[in-house]
Scaffold this active site. Structure first.
Site, mmCIF file in Angstrom:
data_model
loop_
_atom_site.group_PDB
_atom_site.id
_atom_site.type_symbol
_atom_site.label_atom_id
_atom_site.label_comp_id
_atom_site.label_asym_id
_atom_site.label_seq_id
_atom_site.Cartn_x
_atom_site.Cartn_y
_atom_site.Cartn_z
ATOM 1 N N ILE A 137 4.894 6.535 -7.838
ATOM 2 C CA ILE A 137 6.035 6.559 -6.938
ATOM 3 C C ILE A 137 7.100 5.671 -7.570
ATOM 4 C CG2 ILE A 137 4.813 7.132 -4.807
ATOM 5 C CD1 ILE A 137 4.656 4.258 -4.071
ATOM 6 N N ASP A 138 8.353 5.955 -7.275
ATOM 7 C CA ASP A 138 9.453 5.252 -7.926
ATOM 8 C C ASP A 138 9.423 3.754 -7.638
ATOM 9 O OD1 ASP A 138 10.388 7.699 -8.810
ATOM 10 O OD2 ASP A 138 11.737 7.963 -7.103
ATOM 11 N N LYS A 139 10.059 3.005 -8.514
ATOM 12 C CA LYS A 139 10.148 1.551 -8.371
ATOM 13 C C LYS A 139 10.626 1.150 -6.971
ATOM 14 C CE LYS A 139 12.924 -2.372 -9.942
ATOM 15 N NZ LYS A 139 14.073 -2.802 -10.772
#
Length: 301
Positions: A137-139
């Site tokens: 999942i994105d930062k």
């Protein structure tokens, strides 16, 4: 090293050198390309130029980039919110702001660094840089992520993702009011031809499907639940922007004027999968981040 050459096309005429090279090197950022040019790994017609050199049709670009130094991923004593753990799998509630695995721009402080300190044993299928990592999942997206502790578990979880049997539900706060209760966005995603640092809905992109339903409506915003059928890079962010309801606080795809949120209002809330060894269905649910809760309370007033 490997020597690469390219003849500047009519379409690339008058484009900056760094922009042309970034488009030709999909895994490199604009900043990396500019560093190559500065370090004289790039020539134009046999001569060194600056990044802002305007390419001319027929120019011969050559670049000879040294292999990156292998990075060692070290355990780091970083707190990690473990929701579930056994000998095969760890499920973690990742905070916003944490990168999942090390890369050229993030050599430390990642979830992998934290997990190596926490348990040492992670699957090796994805190599030294991404041990245990089956999906990302994105930062700046918070929420649940599953990590494999051995190769058998990794293979099982990867197959479940490929077969679309993993349940992944996200909650997002988006700009504007969505008036219908449910929707499906079926639009292919690929690298944005106008901005190589972004993804977009593009012809010839990879198949991407997102289902959503409305959870709550506010005066100028909507809270939605998104279910991923596929797992493309930035999928929910790109799809919601595509239907003109971008995610609040999204620095790449979101509205410029937005609510006071430190990053994007996107949370991986639910995760379900079949246990790699027992076959038991495991399902996890997580609380929304406190910051997002406070924003929703404010919007409800």
């Amino acid at each position: 090293m490997s020597l690469n050459t390219h003849h500047v096309t009519q379409e690339e005429h008058n484009e900056r050198l760094d922009k042309v090279l970034t488009a030709l090197n999909e895994d490199a950022s604009r900043a990396q390309v500019q560093a190559w040019v500065k370090d004289q790994f790039v020539t134009v017609n046999g001569a060194n130029q600056k990044s802002n050199y305007k390419c001319q049709e027929g120019d011969v670009l050559s670049w000879d980039i040294p292999e990156p130094e292998p990075m060692e991923v070290l355990p780091e004593d970083i707190p990690v919110n473990v929701v579930y753990e056994d000998e095969d799998v760890i499920v973690v509630n990742k905070p916003k702001g944490m990168v999942v695995h090390p890369s050229a721009g993030h050599s430390g402080g990642t979830l992998v660094n934290a997990l190596l300190h926490h348990c040492q044993d992670l699957s090796g299928i994805n190599g030294v840089m991404r041990p245990g990592i089956v999906h990302r999942i994105d930062k700046d997206t918070s929420g649940l992520i599953m990590v494999a502790k051995n190769d058998k578990a990794h293979t099982s979880l990867a197959e479940q993702l490929s077969n679309k049997t993993v349940e992944r539900k996200y909650v997002a706060l988006v700009q504007g009011v969505i008036h219908h209760e449910y929707g499906t966005i079926d639009a292919p995603i690929g690298r944005d031809p106008k901005d190589r640092q972004k993804q977009g809905v593009v012809e010839g992109g990879k198949n991407a499907v997102t289902h959503f339903k409305v959870l709550d409506r506010f005066e100028e915003h909507t809270l939605v639940e998104c279910v991923l059928e596929t797992g493309r890079t930035h999928q929910i962010r790109v799809h919601m922007n595509y239907i003109e309801h971008p995610i609040i606080g999204d620095p790449k795809y979101g509205p410029r004027r937005t609510l006071d949120l430190n990053g994007q209002a996107l949370h991986a809330k639910e995760l379900g999968f079949e246990h790699p060894s027992t076959g038991e269905w495991l399902h996890f649910d997580s609380e929304l981040p406190e910051e997002l809760k406070q924003v929703l309370e404010h919007l409800s007033l």
